[in-house]
Design an enzyme around this catalytic site. Sequence first.
Site, PDB file in Angstrom:
ATOM      1  N   ASP A   1      39.150  51.880  27.730  1.00  0.00           N
ATOM      2  CA  ASP A   1      39.853  51.207  26.643  1.00  0.00           C
ATOM      3  C   ASP A   1      41.293  51.024  27.151  1.00  0.00           C
ATOM      4  OD1 ASP A   1      40.602  50.342  24.020  1.00  0.00           O
ATOM      5  OD2 ASP A   1      41.375  52.361  23.616  1.00  0.00           O
ATOM      6  N   LEU A   2      42.058  50.157  26.514  1.00  0.00           N
ATOM      7  CA  LEU A   2      43.446  49.936  26.973  1.00  0.00           C
ATOM      8  C   LEU A   2      44.464  50.636  26.070  1.00  0.00           C
ATOM      9  CD1 LEU A   2      45.530  48.325  28.758  1.00  0.00           C
ATOM     10  CD2 LEU A   2      45.416  46.561  26.992  1.00  0.00           C
ATOM     11  N   ASP A   3      44.523  50.166  24.808  1.00  0.00           N
ATOM     12  CA  ASP A   3      45.558  50.642  23.878  1.00  0.00           C
ATOM     13  C   ASP A   3      45.347  52.115  23.550  1.00  0.00           C
ATOM     14  OD1 ASP A   3      46.736  48.056  23.587  1.00  0.00           O
ATOM     15  OD2 ASP A   3      45.132  47.493  22.208  1.00  0.00           O
TER      16      ASP A   3
ATOM     17  N   THR B   1      50.261  51.470  23.822  1.00  0.00           N
ATOM     18  CA  THR B   1      50.404  50.334  22.907  1.00  0.00           C
ATOM     19  C   THR B   1      49.808  50.617  21.536  1.00  0.00           C
ATOM     20  OG1 THR B   1      48.639  49.516  24.316  1.00  0.00           O
ATOM     21  CG2 THR B   1      50.730  48.320  24.395  1.00  0.00           C
TER      22      THR B   1
ATOM     23  N   LYS C   1      42.404  51.687  14.765  1.00  0.00           N
ATOM     24  CA  LYS C   1      42.335  51.830  16.219  1.00  0.00           C
ATOM     25  C   LYS C   1      41.005  51.291  16.741  1.00  0.00           C
ATOM     26  CE  LYS C   1      45.697  55.504  16.892  1.00  0.00           C
ATOM     27  NZ  LYS C   1      45.921  56.897  17.289  1.00  0.00           N
ATOM     28  N   GLY C   2      41.083  50.438  17.722  1.00  0.00           N
ATOM     29  CA  GLY C   2      39.876  49.861  18.322  1.00  0.00           C
ATOM     30  C   GLY C   2      39.334  48.666  17.555  1.00  0.00           C
TER      31      GLY C   2
ATOM     32  N   ARG D   1      42.186  42.362  15.476  1.00  0.00           N
ATOM     33  CA  ARG D   1      43.381  42.001  14.690  1.00  0.00           C
ATOM     34  C   ARG D   1      43.011  41.577  13.265  1.00  0.00           C
ATOM     35  NH1 ARG D   1      46.515  37.414  17.554  1.00  0.00           N
ATOM     36  NH2 ARG D   1      46.126  38.889  19.259  1.00  0.00           N
TER      37      ARG D   1
ATOM     38  N   SER E   1      38.614  46.265  26.202  1.00  0.00           N
ATOM     39  CA  SER E   1      39.615  46.327  25.138  1.00  0.00           C
ATOM     40  C   SER E   1      39.359  45.252  24.089  1.00  0.00           C
ATOM     41  CB  SER E   1      41.016  46.118  25.733  1.00  0.00           C
ATOM     42  OG  SER E   1      41.953  45.958  24.683  1.00  0.00           O
ATOM     43  N   ALA E   2      39.594  45.617  22.825  1.00  0.00           N
ATOM     44  CA  ALA E   2      39.439  44.665  21.724  1.00  0.00           C
ATOM     45  C   ALA E   2      40.644  43.730  21.624  1.00  0.00           C
ATOM     46  CB  ALA E   2      39.277  45.434  20.415  1.00  0.00           C
ATOM     47  N   SER E   3      41.645  43.966  22.472  1.00  0.00           N
ATOM     48  CA  SER E   3      42.902  43.223  22.320  1.00  0.00           C
ATOM     49  C   SER E   3      42.934  41.915  23.087  1.00  0.00           C
ATOM     50  CB  SER E   3      44.070  44.092  22.804  1.00  0.00           C
ATOM     51  OG  SER E   3      45.246  43.313  22.839  1.00  0.00           O
TER      52      SER E   3
ATOM     53  N   ASN F   1      45.606  40.570  23.737  1.00  0.00           N
ATOM     54  CA  ASN F   1      46.815  40.696  24.563  1.00  0.00           C
ATOM     55  C   ASN F   1      46.559  41.508  25.840  1.00  0.00           C
ATOM     56  OD1 ASN F   1      49.022  39.452  22.866  1.00  0.00           O
ATOM     57  ND2 ASN F   1      48.237  40.924  21.386  1.00  0.00           N
TER      58      ASN F   1
ATOM     59  N   LYS G   1      33.915  46.851  18.352  1.00  0.00           N
ATOM     60  CA  LYS G   1      33.647  48.290  18.243  1.00  0.00           C
ATOM     61  C   LYS G   1      33.565  48.641  16.751  1.00  0.00           C
ATOM     62  CE  LYS G   1      36.562  48.836  22.331  1.00  0.00           C
ATOM     63  NZ  LYS G   1      37.838  49.307  22.891  1.00  0.00           N
TER      64      LYS G   1
ATOM     65  N   GLU H   1      38.062  56.470  25.601  1.00  0.00           N
ATOM     66  CA  GLU H   1      38.560  55.877  24.354  1.00  0.00           C
ATOM     67  C   GLU H   1      39.501  56.808  23.602  1.00  0.00           C
ATOM     68  OE1 GLU H   1      38.666  53.581  22.127  1.00  0.00           O
ATOM     69  OE2 GLU H   1      37.401  52.001  22.938  1.00  0.00           O
ATOM     70  N   ASP H   2      40.404  56.226  22.803  1.00  0.00           N
ATOM     71  CA  ASP H   2      41.244  57.051  21.925  1.00  0.00           C
ATOM     72  C   ASP H   2      40.889  56.826  20.459  1.00  0.00           C
ATOM     73  OD1 ASP H   2      42.260  54.419  21.779  1.00  0.00           O
ATOM     74  OD2 ASP H   2      44.156  55.196  20.998  1.00  0.00           O
TER      75      ASP H   2
HETATM   76  C1  BG6 Z   1      42.652  47.346  20.033  1.00  0.00           C
HETATM   77  C2  BG6 Z   1      43.623  48.173  19.237  1.00  0.00           C
HETATM   78  O1  BG6 Z   1      42.670  47.750  21.371  1.00  0.00           O
HETATM   79  O2  BG6 Z   1      43.014  45.965  19.973  1.00  0.00           O
HETATM   80  C3  BG6 Z   1      43.713  47.667  17.818  1.00  0.00           C
HETATM   81  O3  BG6 Z   1      43.193  49.522  19.245  1.00  0.00           O
HETATM   82  C4  BG6 Z   1      44.053  46.172  17.812  1.00  0.00           C
HETATM   83  O4  BG6 Z   1      44.709  48.402  17.136  1.00  0.00           O
HETATM   84  C5  BG6 Z   1      43.019  45.414  18.657  1.00  0.00           C
HETATM   85  O5  BG6 Z   1      44.053  45.674  16.491  1.00  0.00           O
HETATM   86  C6  BG6 Z   1      43.324  43.918  18.728  1.00  0.00           C
HETATM   87  O6  BG6 Z   1      44.519  43.723  19.418  1.00  0.00           O
HETATM   88  P1  BG6 Z   1      45.312  42.347  19.516  1.00  0.00           P
HETATM   89  O7  BG6 Z   1      46.316  42.595  20.599  1.00  0.00           O
HETATM   90  O8  BG6 Z   1      44.288  41.293  19.908  1.00  0.00           O
HETATM   91  O9  BG6 Z   1      45.902  42.083  18.189  1.00  0.00           O
HETATM   92 MG    MG Z   2      42.475  52.361  21.898  1.00  0.00          MG
END
Ligand code: BG6
Ligand code: MG
Length: 221
Positions: A10-12, A18, A46-47, A50, A115-117, A119, A146, A170-171
Amino acid sequence: MQTLKAVIFDLDGVITDTAEYHYLAWDSLANELGLPFDRQFNEKLKGVSRMESLELILSLRDTVYTDEQKHRLAVKKNEVYKEMINKITPADLLPGIENLLMELREAGIRTALASASKNAPFILDRLEAAHYLDHVVDVNMIASGKPDPEIFLTGAARLGVEPTQCIGIEDAEAGIQAILAAGMYAVGVGAPAQMQKADLIVSSTAELSLSLLQSNFKKKS
Ligand code: BG6
Ligand code: MG
């Protein structure tokens, strides 16, 4: 007995802190909307993607928002978040992570990011850590977030390894559930109360090392 072939991160909150920036950015939006948001509620986000996170926060009150309003709120949160991640440097890699990534590379154990992000590629770039990962799962191609195992299963498939040959780190509770549902060995970073189901729990990334992962993975398989 299974041999450890890959570690999927996982990233964040695992590679860099982050998770704290996500919290601060949601907190700023919640304050603006007058919603009773706090760190305890933030654990649920978390995870989580958005838009799903936004839905959870908005559910703190009965107000109904249109899709367009929701979209604007999500963009607003992301703008605050982007300001924060713009300042990330390689010094923001969490303790022990770079060392672990180097050990994995040397041992020929493959690595992926799940990662779900949206970014994530930008953050990896700021951390100058993209070269340590053999694959970064494109979250835009993932249908179910997730705790669904899809993102971890996709990572394993892209690396050409069986899920049972993988460790996921994972966190977030949703992330641990996703790893276990994928049939992988789950390592949780954080407080035991939130990581109940993980196969192995460390309180900080500084504790992570290849020998720790390998010896615990062997014990289970
Ligand atoms: C996950 C975070 O890695 O990414 C969540 O744990 C976050 O908190 C999700 O909402 C989505 O991230 P982003 O950067 O696409 O808004
Ligand atoms: Mg995380």
